[in-house]
Write a protein that holds these residues in place. Structure first.
Motif, PDB file in Angstrom:
ATOM      1  N   ASN A   5     -24.929 -14.590  -5.653  1.00  0.00           N
ATOM      2  CA  ASN A   5     -23.551 -15.074  -5.782  1.00  0.00           C
ATOM      3  C   ASN A   5     -23.146 -13.846  -4.378  1.00  0.00           C
ATOM      4  O   ASN A   5     -22.436 -12.348  -5.071  1.00  0.00           O
ATOM      5  N   ALA A   6     -22.673 -14.467  -3.868  1.00  0.00           N
ATOM      6  CA  ALA A   6     -22.075 -13.952  -2.758  1.00  0.00           C
ATOM      7  C   ALA A   6     -20.499 -14.003  -2.472  1.00  0.00           C
ATOM      8  O   ALA A   6     -19.768 -15.221  -2.686  1.00  0.00           O
ATOM      9  N   THR A   7     -19.745 -13.615  -2.218  1.00  0.00           N
ATOM     10  CA  THR A   7     -18.041 -12.992  -1.778  1.00  0.00           C
ATOM     11  C   THR A   7     -17.531 -12.598  -0.973  1.00  0.00           C
ATOM     12  O   THR A   7     -18.920 -12.077  -0.306  1.00  0.00           O
ATOM     13  N   LEU A   8     -17.724 -13.423  -0.029  1.00  0.00           N
ATOM     14  CA  LEU A   8     -16.869 -12.793   1.572  1.00  0.00           C
ATOM     15  C   LEU A   8     -15.203 -12.990   1.902  1.00  0.00           C
ATOM     16  O   LEU A   8     -14.539 -13.719   1.995  1.00  0.00           O
ATOM     17  N   VAL A   9     -15.081 -12.397   1.726  1.00  0.00           N
ATOM     18  CA  VAL A   9     -13.255 -11.735   2.567  1.00  0.00           C
ATOM     19  C   VAL A   9     -13.220 -12.029   3.961  1.00  0.00           C
ATOM     20  O   VAL A   9     -13.896 -11.192   4.654  1.00  0.00           O
ATOM     21  N   GLY A  10     -12.210 -12.402   4.229  1.00  0.00           N
ATOM     22  CA  GLY A  10     -12.738 -12.630   5.635  1.00  0.00           C
ATOM     23  C   GLY A  10     -13.547 -13.797   6.444  1.00  0.00           C
ATOM     24  O   GLY A  10     -13.766 -14.050   8.176  1.00  0.00           O
ATOM     25  N   ALA A  11     -13.628 -15.085   6.063  1.00  0.00           N
ATOM     26  CA  ALA A  11     -14.330 -16.047   6.391  1.00  0.00           C
ATOM     27  C   ALA A  11     -13.743 -16.455   7.939  1.00  0.00           C
ATOM     28  O   ALA A  11     -14.464 -17.318   8.190  1.00  0.00           O
ATOM     29  N   ALA A  55      -2.429  -9.419  -2.874  1.00  0.00           N
ATOM     30  CA  ALA A  55      -1.641  -8.450  -3.190  1.00  0.00           C
ATOM     31  C   ALA A  55      -1.508  -8.247  -4.676  1.00  0.00           C
ATOM     32  O   ALA A  55      -1.176  -7.352  -4.982  1.00  0.00           O
ATOM     33  N   ASP A  56      -1.785  -9.746  -4.998  1.00  0.00           N
ATOM     34  CA  ASP A  56      -2.141  -9.127  -7.185  1.00  0.00           C
ATOM     35  C   ASP A  56      -3.505  -9.097  -6.895  1.00  0.00           C
ATOM     36  O   ASP A  56      -3.986  -9.094  -6.908  1.00  0.00           O
ATOM     37  N   GLU A  57      -3.275  -7.987  -7.066  1.00  0.00           N
ATOM     38  CA  GLU A  57      -4.744  -6.970  -7.587  1.00  0.00           C
ATOM     39  C   GLU A  57      -5.644  -7.978  -9.283  1.00  0.00           C
ATOM     40  O   GLU A  57      -6.660  -7.755  -9.152  1.00  0.00           O
ATOM     41  N   ALA A  58      -4.825  -8.415  -9.811  1.00  0.00           N
ATOM     42  CA  ALA A  58      -5.631  -8.423 -10.986  1.00  0.00           C
ATOM     43  C   ALA A  58      -6.569 -10.048 -10.498  1.00  0.00           C
ATOM     44  O   ALA A  58      -7.123  -9.881 -10.809  1.00  0.00           O
ATOM     45  N   ALA A  59      -5.555 -10.864 -10.140  1.00  0.00           N
ATOM     46  CA  ALA A  59      -6.466 -12.282  -9.219  1.00  0.00           C
ATOM     47  C   ALA A  59      -7.354 -11.753  -8.126  1.00  0.00           C
ATOM     48  O   ALA A  59      -8.710 -12.267  -8.261  1.00  0.00           O
ATOM     49  N   TYR A  60      -7.531 -10.889  -7.408  1.00  0.00           N
ATOM     50  CA  TYR A  60      -8.129 -10.106  -6.788  1.00  0.00           C
ATOM     51  C   TYR A  60      -9.386 -10.022  -7.472  1.00  0.00           C
ATOM     52  O   TYR A  60     -10.914  -9.455  -7.387  1.00  0.00           O
ATOM     53  N   GLN A  61      -8.899  -9.039  -8.134  1.00  0.00           N
ATOM     54  CA  GLN A  61     -10.589  -8.625  -8.493  1.00  0.00           C
ATOM     55  C   GLN A  61     -11.012  -9.502  -9.852  1.00  0.00           C
ATOM     56  O   GLN A  61     -12.137  -9.832 -10.207  1.00  0.00           O
ATOM     57  N   ILE A  95      -7.374  -4.397   2.477  1.00  0.00           N
ATOM     58  CA  ILE A  95      -7.707  -5.522   1.176  1.00  0.00           C
ATOM     59  C   ILE A  95      -9.019  -5.081   1.548  1.00  0.00           C
ATOM     60  O   ILE A  95      -9.757  -5.375   0.259  1.00  0.00           O
ATOM     61  N   PRO A  96      -9.705  -4.536   2.539  1.00  0.00           N
ATOM     62  CA  PRO A  96     -10.796  -4.401   2.445  1.00  0.00           C
ATOM     63  C   PRO A  96     -11.290  -3.103   1.100  1.00  0.00           C
ATOM     64  O   PRO A  96     -12.287  -2.676   0.417  1.00  0.00           O
ATOM     65  N   VAL A  97     -10.043  -1.794   1.041  1.00  0.00           N
ATOM     66  CA  VAL A  97     -10.491  -1.188  -0.258  1.00  0.00           C
ATOM     67  C   VAL A  97     -10.885  -1.941  -1.552  1.00  0.00           C
ATOM     68  O   VAL A  97     -10.996  -0.947  -2.365  1.00  0.00           O
ATOM     69  N   ASN A  98      -9.328  -2.404  -1.884  1.00  0.00           N
ATOM     70  CA  ASN A  98      -9.556  -3.484  -2.616  1.00  0.00           C
ATOM     71  C   ASN A  98     -10.660  -3.645  -2.681  1.00  0.00           C
ATOM     72  O   ASN A  98     -11.145  -4.010  -4.930  1.00  0.00           O
ATOM     73  N   ALA A  99     -11.085  -4.764  -2.233  1.00  0.00           N
ATOM     74  CA  ALA A  99     -12.539  -5.434  -2.262  1.00  0.00           C
ATOM     75  C   ALA A  99     -13.555  -4.387  -3.025  1.00  0.00           C
ATOM     76  O   ALA A  99     -13.627  -4.536  -3.772  1.00  0.00           O
ATOM     77  N   ALA A 100     -13.428  -3.125  -2.128  1.00  0.00           N
ATOM     78  CA  ALA A 100     -14.720  -2.180  -2.643  1.00  0.00           C
ATOM     79  C   ALA A 100     -14.479  -1.891  -4.346  1.00  0.00           C
ATOM     80  O   ALA A 100     -15.009  -1.252  -5.143  1.00  0.00           O
TER      81      ALA A 100
END
Length: 219
Positions: A5-11, A55-61, A95-100
């Motif tokens: 399962n992959a997730t893509l940020v910046g599609a 910016a919604d870190e809970a939803a992002y996680q 965005i990239p730092v939070n993704a990591a």
């Protein structure tokens, strides 16, 4: 090999669009979560489109959770944010730092990041300094695998016209034989193929990929 399962940020970006196409065509990937800020006209049986306020870190996680690998190719320009340096940093750093960060928090083992050749947190150039800061932070989060790709000039057709980039592409084509390998222009399809290839490899730690490595991986 079990499907991933992959997730893509910046599609919606130049490289991100190519990563998405590569993942769609690759049978090793079963689900592709595409995280976007606004709706896009795209459907595919493998794709889960998630509209997200980054910016919604809970939803992002929550959106990151369950991923085997996360690809991050997000980026903006000063023109797109009307020269607002705070807004620029929120996109290119947060965005990239939070993704990591959320990869680490949800036990996703692999994080792949598009950076830039010349990235250096000590650089006097704002763009290269910011890219270097992102690299350092992402590399410090304790992820099993961090793969950082450092292309130079990108070859590909953007949705928006960038005069400086177009001129650079022409000059790269004419004077390419004079340019050191790591600074050579590279096609976005090559970058995307290299990233997907690395995502399927067993690597550990922080790894960097420049022109020569990406060309070899995509061959």
């Amino acid at each position: 090999m079990a499907q991933k399962n992959a997730t893509l940020v910046g599609a919606t970006g130049l490289i991100g669009g190519q990563i998405l196409q590569q993942l769609l065509e690759d049978p090793d990937f079963a689900i592709i979560k595409v995280l976007v800020r606004r709706p896009i006209d795209f459907t595919h049986p493998k794709v889960q489109l998630i509209i997200l306020d980054f910016a919604d870190e809970a939803a992002y996680q929550v959106a990151i959770a369950g991923s085997d690998v996360v690809f991050c190719s997000v980026g903006t320009t000063l023109k797109q944010v009307n020269s607002d340096m705070v807004a620029y940093r929120k996109i290119d750093y947060d965005i990239p730092v939070n993704a990591a960060r959320f990869c680490a928090a949800t036990a996703c083992p692999k994080f792949l990041l598009v950076s830039s050749i010349g990235a250096d947190s000590q650089s006097r150039n704002f763009y290269l300094k910011l890219k270097g800061e992102v690299e350092e932070k992402v590399g410090s989060l304790g992820l099993s695998t961090v793969s950082i790709f450092r292309p130079s000039m990108l070859l590909g057709q953007r949705a928006e016209f960038r005069l400086g980039e177009r001129i650079g592409q022409v000059l790269m084509g004419v004077l390419g034989f004079l340019i050191p390998a790591q600074y050579k222009a590279i096609d976005v399809k090559t970058v995307a193929r290299a990233m997907v290839a690395v995502a399927k490899k067993d690597t550990a730690g922080v790894q960097f990929y420049t022109y020569a490595e990406m060309m070899g991986l995509s061959a």
